[in-house]
Scaffold this motif. Structure first.
Motif, short mmCIF file in Angstrom:
data_model
loop_
_atom_site.label_atom_id
_atom_site.label_comp_id
_atom_site.label_asym_id
_atom_site.label_seq_id
_atom_site.Cartn_x
_atom_site.Cartn_y
_atom_site.Cartn_z
N THR A 11 111.29 -13.30 26.33
CA THR A 11 111.27 -12.04 27.06
C THR A 11 110.64 -12.19 28.42
O THR A 11 111.06 -13.02 29.22
CB THR A 11 110.52 -11.01 26.22
OG1 THR A 11 109.28 -11.60 25.82
CG2 THR A 11 111.32 -10.64 25.00
N GLU A 12 109.63 -11.42 28.66
CA GLU A 12 109.01 -11.44 29.98
C GLU A 12 107.98 -12.56 30.08
O GLU A 12 107.15 -12.55 30.97
CB GLU A 12 108.32 -10.11 30.22
CG GLU A 12 107.40 -9.74 29.05
CD GLU A 12 106.39 -8.67 29.38
OE1 GLU A 12 106.52 -8.05 30.42
OE2 GLU A 12 105.46 -8.52 28.59
N ALA A 13 108.06 -13.52 29.16
CA ALA A 13 107.02 -14.54 29.05
C ALA A 13 106.67 -15.19 30.37
O ALA A 13 105.51 -15.44 30.67
CB ALA A 13 107.43 -15.59 28.05
N SER A 14 107.71 -15.48 31.17
CA SER A 14 107.42 -16.21 32.39
C SER A 14 107.02 -15.31 33.55
O SER A 14 106.54 -15.80 34.55
CB SER A 14 108.65 -17.06 32.75
OG SER A 14 109.78 -16.24 32.69
N ASN B 69 102.21 -23.10 15.08
CA ASN B 69 103.04 -21.91 15.20
C ASN B 69 103.00 -21.07 13.93
O ASN B 69 103.20 -21.59 12.84
CB ASN B 69 104.49 -22.31 15.48
CG ASN B 69 104.68 -22.77 16.89
OD1 ASN B 69 104.42 -22.01 17.83
ND2 ASN B 69 105.08 -24.02 17.07
N PRO B 70 102.74 -19.78 14.08
CA PRO B 70 102.82 -18.91 12.91
C PRO B 70 104.30 -18.67 12.57
O PRO B 70 105.16 -18.90 13.40
CB PRO B 70 102.16 -17.62 13.39
CG PRO B 70 102.39 -17.61 14.86
CD PRO B 70 102.39 -19.05 15.30
N PRO B 71 104.59 -18.18 11.34
CA PRO B 71 105.97 -17.83 11.05
C PRO B 71 106.43 -16.75 12.02
O PRO B 71 105.62 -15.91 12.44
CB PRO B 71 105.90 -17.28 9.62
CG PRO B 71 104.61 -17.79 9.06
CD PRO B 71 103.68 -17.96 10.21
N ALA B 72 107.71 -16.78 12.38
CA ALA B 72 108.23 -15.84 13.36
C ALA B 72 107.99 -14.40 12.88
O ALA B 72 108.10 -14.10 11.70
CB ALA B 72 109.72 -16.09 13.56
N VAL C 249 103.00 -12.61 14.27
CA VAL C 249 102.02 -12.34 15.32
C VAL C 249 102.75 -11.80 16.55
O VAL C 249 103.67 -12.43 17.05
CB VAL C 249 101.22 -13.61 15.70
CG1 VAL C 249 100.21 -13.28 16.80
CG2 VAL C 249 100.53 -14.20 14.49
N GLN C 250 102.35 -10.61 16.97
CA GLN C 250 102.98 -9.99 18.13
C GLN C 250 101.96 -9.94 19.27
O GLN C 250 100.80 -9.60 19.05
CB GLN C 250 103.39 -8.55 17.80
CG GLN C 250 104.28 -8.41 16.58
CD GLN C 250 105.74 -8.49 16.94
OE1 GLN C 250 106.16 -7.96 17.97
NE2 GLN C 250 106.53 -9.15 16.11
N VAL C 251 102.44 -10.26 20.46
CA VAL C 251 101.60 -10.16 21.65
C VAL C 251 102.25 -9.12 22.55
O VAL C 251 103.39 -9.30 22.98
CB VAL C 251 101.51 -11.51 22.38
CG1 VAL C 251 100.72 -11.34 23.67
CG2 VAL C 251 100.89 -12.55 21.49
N ASP C 252 101.55 -8.05 22.81
CA ASP C 252 102.10 -6.96 23.62
C ASP C 252 103.50 -6.57 23.11
O ASP C 252 104.40 -6.32 23.91
CB ASP C 252 102.19 -7.36 25.09
CG ASP C 252 100.82 -7.68 25.67
OD1 ASP C 252 99.82 -7.13 25.15
OD2 ASP C 252 100.75 -8.47 26.62
N GLY C 253 103.68 -6.63 21.81
CA GLY C 253 104.96 -6.21 21.24
C GLY C 253 106.02 -7.29 21.20
O GLY C 253 107.12 -7.08 20.71
N HIS C 254 105.69 -8.50 21.70
CA HIS C 254 106.66 -9.60 21.64
C HIS C 254 106.20 -10.62 20.61
O HIS C 254 105.00 -10.84 20.45
CB HIS C 254 106.78 -10.29 22.99
CG HIS C 254 107.14 -9.36 24.10
ND1 HIS C 254 108.35 -8.70 24.15
CD2 HIS C 254 106.44 -8.97 25.18
CE1 HIS C 254 108.38 -7.94 25.22
NE2 HIS C 254 107.23 -8.07 25.87
N ASP C 255 107.17 -11.25 19.97
CA ASP C 255 106.81 -12.29 18.99
C ASP C 255 106.12 -13.45 19.69
O ASP C 255 106.62 -13.97 20.68
CB ASP C 255 108.08 -12.76 18.27
CG ASP C 255 107.73 -13.74 17.15
OD1 ASP C 255 106.54 -13.80 16.78
OD2 ASP C 255 108.63 -14.43 16.67
N LEU C 256 104.96 -13.85 19.16
CA LEU C 256 104.19 -14.94 19.78
C LEU C 256 105.02 -16.22 19.91
O LEU C 256 104.97 -16.90 20.94
CB LEU C 256 102.93 -15.21 18.95
CG LEU C 256 102.06 -16.41 19.37
CD1 LEU C 256 101.54 -16.24 20.78
CD2 LEU C 256 100.89 -16.59 18.42
#
Lengths: 593, 586
Positions: free
Chosen positions: A336-339, A399-402, A405-412
């Motif tokens: 997503t907006e990761a970058s 890595n956690p299972p998909a 864990v959510q970061v700001d609503g996105h999957d880590l």
């Protein structure tokens, strides 16, 4: 599975050797030229000898032959130098490239990979194994070309003298060659075993040395030395078998060549007597056979070089082929907006998180909690309850299972790992310092002038004052040995320095507060958690593992772990009100029963 | 140290295999003779049969040549096997000598010396020696002997021609020497570059998580590249000299052949001169090759020897380190199992001369008593533990265990008497079981008892393979708290009379600690115990508390007494005891 002969050598060649084909073509040209000249020498010698027998009338012919031989010899100096350079230089360049690529791969591989390999083993792949790969790219290619060129030119010239004698010479040499090939297969296995056993011995010894104070305190020097001697015994056994095989295999070429010469003296001598051949031609023929023995002997070295390189490259390729645990790369749709740059600390939402180390029992079981942006979570629990594992998962060392864990609503796991790591500051329980200055260890690339507040906050000032060069003191193997607490404070300063403005960071502290005294702890925790009234920066999101309840009481919420499960979750006041582990521990630490 | 004396010091390791080395040395003249004979035998076939057209005896002469070749093969094989097996056995013994010596060195040594360097002595350095033994030393002797035999044969065949060819020797040797010197300095450059590169790689691999957590990948790769490039460039330079030397020797041997043929042409005109025959030329071509081959390999072999001499120097430097904990010889009287009285009288100790860390400690711990030692960082607590665990030697004053001076006790008795648990847990890459028994035979019941007692059985149960669970490198699959419990179990496995416990500070959480403490107390009811205490519960429950300040006993008494005293202890209590505790591991 790669198939066929030497799959790893072929893969290596495609990737590294073939792109440098110009060097090798030039080198091969020089090798062919060298061999052509070297074979011309016996021919000139035959002329010279036959003229010599003819007597004084042919003196000029003999002298001319001598001159030719001399000129060929001089030319060989130049051309042979060139041939070696044109093979060895690209080999060094290839070694450089391979090393570089391997190191880059090491930097990309994640902790799951490192948990399954010993550091010593990885190091030997980056050193010894690369040497063998280079020996293939340089020595083996040169000698391979040399052997082929020598065989073609010398055999061609021999056949020109006498096809019959050539066939005769080929019999013992061919038999010798076949026997050597058989022996080489066994050599390869033994060599691989030796390599492995050397590594195991080194690992065992390293363990004993690192644990020397335990070994001595328990007076078990004897059993440890016995254990090492047993390992050294295996190594010796292997090396002896190797030496015996080598003593048999390598000289076989020489002996088969010698037998060939003996047979040639008999049969060829008869031919000379029958007038089918001149004596000079026979002499030339003999020196051609002698000339062939050298490359054939080298072939004995060559096969093991091929085999060692194949084994080494298999080990190197295993590193290149190891999966890099970056699931986000497989799911660009989720990326997503990761970058894009962020300017707020991350909000964490953990839902039914389960985690087990590869091949291990579950370490985290069904964890659910939330940390809002800029909020704080304290983690409390016995040893082995999964506290460190949780931080390692949040930092994505694992890595956690998909979806858990959510970061700001996105999957880590869909976030770009590099971008995530730049936001996360994780100070682990055991600090790793490099053999550099303390300043370099804290900065890790940051500008020096930004370190001061972090050094202050980590209560490192006093330590620095006691060191010979202060913050410029070199630590580690080549410098001063710091105490455990000092190391932890340096790591803490490093973490704080990298948290920087704090505006977008997630801070993960694994039991690092115990490295500072209570007073410092209180100041630090207030600053970090934004409790400081004078703070003008937004606080980072914090997850803090600690046994100090004096620190936990400042966290927004506390998660109590036991056996990987959450046994309690709430504010400090809420947990204190419930009978249980947290309450018991509070009383234990307050000194009230 | 002079090189010859270095090698002579290796004698004890070589000695048991001297027959092997003797066989190798004895076969040297035989190998040389058989080798030098071959061209002569070849010449005989050519000149006495082929050239003069005498068919009679041609085959016999050829078969004699073949027999010489086969003989060489057999003798050389015996030589190689004897030498290699002798070398392997020698370095096996040397390895063992290094390991046993190193394990007996005192902590002071290990505090000074990086582990990696010590490791290198027993691995790379020993391997360099192995190379030198099997491919250097006697092999050079063989080369010299071969060359001498060849020269002898050449003189015998044609002295004047040989002398003429030898005229080429001085410039040749000068040239080889020039190259060797140039290459030696270049080789040093290569070696340093490689060492720097490998050291960097090793450290970055060990600290890889830190690099990744702080996104240092690009920066690290850049530094690696510059080291890698230095190594490459040094090697490319070295290659030029190496390649030229090789080619020079090759070309010059061809020029020698030319000279020989020219010599033959010159002699054609001389009436009474013995002619240059076909056989002579063929034999000399062979001899020249036999002369040049060792020359070509000589520099390589000398490098083996030089490397080995450097390695030997380092190995013997290590073997010469004489910093041992001298073991005593006195045994504790048998049957005093229930005892365990510890008496310290005016114990003083300094790491560096004149800088006493302990300044006269006097205290007695009665059998079965639990004494807690508290104090600030630098008060000497850890030093006290180290002395009692016999990690450090050289204390002044007296430490008596059941009436016997500690330094007089035999290792066996020390082990029976004192068990210590350090703060920093050292785990070995082996099974859980090994980490508890440390390779000793331990009674299964004894082991089980210790496991239950310390709750280490819980940890074993946590791992799928139980006690046979392999512990990964540096205990990667064991948490810090688990390690603490294992360390305690390890001490209890040996059922010591006196337990010295340096309590963990941060690693074990309060409840695990309490569980642990319960187990310990069951044992401690029967044993003497000295605890460097950090946990309040431990301190409060101790029979007696000793407060150390700057290497001296400042206060002594129970918790209540010392609180009432309102001194050093009361201040420590108010601070929560664990202030800046991390530094005590120093």
């Amino acid at each position: 599975m790669p198939t066929g002969l030497f799959p790893n050598l072929r893969r290596f060649s495609r990737r590294y050797v073939l792109p440098r084909w110009r060097w090798y073509v030039a080198g091969t040209f020089a090798v062919v030229l060298t061999n052509w000249m070297a074979v011309r020498i016996p021919v000139e010698l035959a002329h010279g000898l036959d003229a010599l027998r003819a007597g004084a009338s042919e003196q000029a012919t003999v002298a001319q032959a001598a001159l030719h031989i001399f000129l060929f010899g001089a030319a060989i100096i130049v051309v042979r130098t060139a041939s070696r350079l044109w093979f060895f230089t690209p080999a060094r360049v290839i070694e450089f490239d391979l090393r570089e690529d391997l190191f880059a791969q090491f930097l990309s591989l994640q902790p799951d990979f490192y948990a399954t390999f010993r550091t010593g083993d990885l190091l030997s792949r980056a050193t010894t194994d690369i040497t063998f790969a280079r020996a293939f790219a340089g020595f083996a290619t040169l000698q391979g070309a040399n052997i082929i060129a020598a065989l073609i030119t010398a055999l061609g010239q021999m056949a020109a003298f006498s096809p019959k004698l050539t066939a005769l010479a080929a019999v013992p040499i061919g038999i010798g060659f076949l026997v050597v090939q058989q022996g080489s297969a066994r050599l390869m296995t033994l060599q691989r075993d030796t390599q492995q056993q050397q590594g195991m011995y080194a690992d065992q010894l390293l363990g004993a040395l690192q644990g020397i104070s335990t070994v001595q305190a328990f007076n078990v020097e004897g059993p440890f030395a016995d254990r090492l001697a047993a390992q050294a015994g295996l190594l010796r056994q292997n090396n002896v078998a190797l030496a015996k095989l080598r003593a048999l295999v390598f000289p076989l070429f020489t002996v088969s060549g010698g037998i060939a010469i003996g047979l040639l003296l008999g049969f060829g001598g008869q031919m000379v007597l029958d007038g089918e051949l001149t004596a000079g031609a026979l002499a030339a023929f003999l020196s051609l056979v002698a000339y062939l023995i050298m490359p054939l002997r080298l072939m004995g070295f060559l096969l093991p070089v091929f085999q060692r390189a194949e084994a080494s490259l298999e080990r190197i390729h295993a590193i290149f082929d190891a999966p890099i645990a970056r699931p986000e790369r497989d799911r660009p749709d989720l990326n997503t907006e990761a970058s894009t740059p962020v300017n707020h600390p991350p909000a964490l939402s953990v839902l039914h998180l389960n985690y087990a180390y590869p091949g291990g029992a579950p370490a985290l079981i069904d964890l659910c909690f939330e940390v809002p942006a800029g909020g704080s979570l304290g983690i409390f629990g016995r040893s082995g309850s999964g506290k460190s594992t949780l931080l390692r998962v949040l930092s994505r060392l694992h890595n956690p299972p998909a979806g858990t864990v959510q970061v700001d609503g996105h999957d880590l796991t869909a976030l770009d790992l590099d971008a995530w790591r730049r936001r996360v500051v994780f100070v682990p329980q055991t600090a790793w310092l490099f053999s550099e200055t303390i300043a370099e260890n804290i900065a890790l690339g940051l500008p020096r002038e930004t370190l001061e507040p972090a050094v202050e906050a980590a209560a490192l000032k006093l330590d620095l004052a006691a060191l010979p060069n202060g913050i410029e003191t070199v630590v580690g193997e080549r410098g001063i040995v710091l105490s455990g607490g000092q190391r932890q404070r340096v790591a803490l300063a490093r973490g704080l320095a990298h948290a920087g403005e704090g505006g977008q960071s997630l801070l993960l502290f694994d039991d690092v507060l115990s490295a500072v005294d209570h007073h410092t702890e209180q100041i630090l925790i207030r600053t970090l958690l934004g409790r400081d009234k004078h703070a003008h920066k937004p606080p980072p999101t914090c997850v803090i593992v600690t046994h100090r309840m004096s620190a936990l009481q400042h966290c927004d919420r506390v998660l109590v772990l036991d056996g990987g499960r959450a046994v309690a979750y709430g504010t400090h006041a809420e947990l204190l009100a419930q009978p249980g582990f947290y309450q018991d521990s509070w009383h234990a630490q307050q000194g009230t029963p | 140290m002079k090189t010859p004396s270095l090698w002579s010091r290796l004698w004890p390791d070589i000695k048991p295999d001297w027959p092997r080395f003797a066989i190798a040395i004895a076969s040297v003249p035989l190998i040389s003779a058989l080798g030098a004979a071959q061209p002569v035998l070849m010449k005989r076939v050519l000149d006495e049969h082929i050239v003069v057209a005498r068919a009679d005896g041609l085959w016999q002469a050829a078969l004699v040549y073949i027999a010489a070749v086969a003989g060489s093969f057999v003798v050389e094989g015996a030589y190689t096997v004897a030498l290699s097996v002798g070398a392997e056995n020698t370095i096996f013994r040397l390895r063992e000598r290094i390991v046993r010596h190193t394990l007996s060195l005192s902590q002071r040594f290990f505090e000074r010396q990086p582990t990696g360097q010590v490791l290198t002595r027993a691995t790379s350095d020993v391997e360099a020696l192995s190379e030198a033994l099997s491919q250097g030393s006697i092999s050079i002797l063989l080369d010299v002997s071969n060359m001498a035999a060849v020269l002898l044969a050449m003189f015998w065949l044609d002295a004047r021609l040989t002398l003429a060819l030898l005229g080429l020797a001085p410039p040749l040797i000068a040239m080889i020497e020039f190259f060797r010197r140039r290459m030696r300095s270049l080789f040093a450059e290569v070696r340093d570059a490689l060492a720097a590169l490998n050291a960097f790689t090793a450290e970055r691999l060990a600290g890889i998580e830190t690099l990744q957590l702080y996104a240092q990948e690009a920066r690290t790769q850049e530094r690696f590249r510059s080291l890698d490039a230095e190594h490459r460039d040094a090697n490319v330079k070295n290659n030029f000299y190496d390649a030229s030397l090789y080619a020079l020797i090759d070309g010059i041997s061809s020029m020698c052949v030319a000279l020989m043929v020219y010599w033959g042409a010159r002699r054609l005109g001389v009436a009474d001169a013995s002619g240059v025959t076909v056989g002579l030329v063929v034999a000399f071509v062979d001899y020249i090759d036999r002369l040049f081959r060792p020359l070509r390999e000589f520099s390589g072999k000398v490098t083996f020897l030089q490397r080995a001499a450097a390695s030997l120097e380092k190995i013997f430097w290590l073997l010469d380190v004489d910093e041992h904990i001298t073991p005593g010889s006195q045994d504790l009287p048998a049957g005093t199992h229930a005892s365990g009285r510890l008496a310290l009288r005016d114990v003083r100790f300094a790491y560096t001369e004149g800088n006493d860390i302990l300044k006269g400690i006097t205290l007695t711990v009665e059998p079965g008593e639990v004494v807690a030692v508290v104090g600030r960082t630098g008060s000497g607590k850890s030093t006290l533990v180290r002395l009692l665990a016999r990690v450090h030697d050289g204390y002044r004053g007296s430490i008596e265990v059941d009436g016997v001076e500690l330094r007089e006790l035999s290792p066996h008795s020390v082990r029976r008497a004192i068990g210590s648990v350090r703060q920093e847990v050292q785990l070995f890459t082996d099974t859980l079981r090994f980490n508890l028994t440390l390779g000793e035979d331990v009674n299964a019941e004894r082991l089980q008892e210790a496991l239950e007692l310390t709750n280490a059985s819980v940890i074993a149960a946590r791992h799928p393979a139980g006690l046979d669970q392999p512990i990964r490198e540096r205990g990667a699959n064991v948490s810090a708290g688990e390690g603490q419990i294992l360390a305690l179990a390890r001490a209890m496995v040996r059922d010591p009379e006196i337990v010295i416990l340096d309590e963990a500070t941060a690693s074990v959480d309060p409840l695990s600690e309490r569980l642990l403490q319960e187990g310990i107390e069951r044992v401690f009811a029967r044993k003497t115990c000295l605890v460097i205490a950090h946990r309040l519960s431990t301190i409060v429950n101790a029979d007696r508390i000793i407060v150390l300040e700057a290497g001296e006993v400042a206060e002594m008494g129970t918790h209540a007494e010392l609180i009432a005293l309102g001194g050093a202890y009361a201040r420590l209590y108010a601070e929560g005891f664990d202030a800046a505790e991390g530094t005590t591991t120093a």
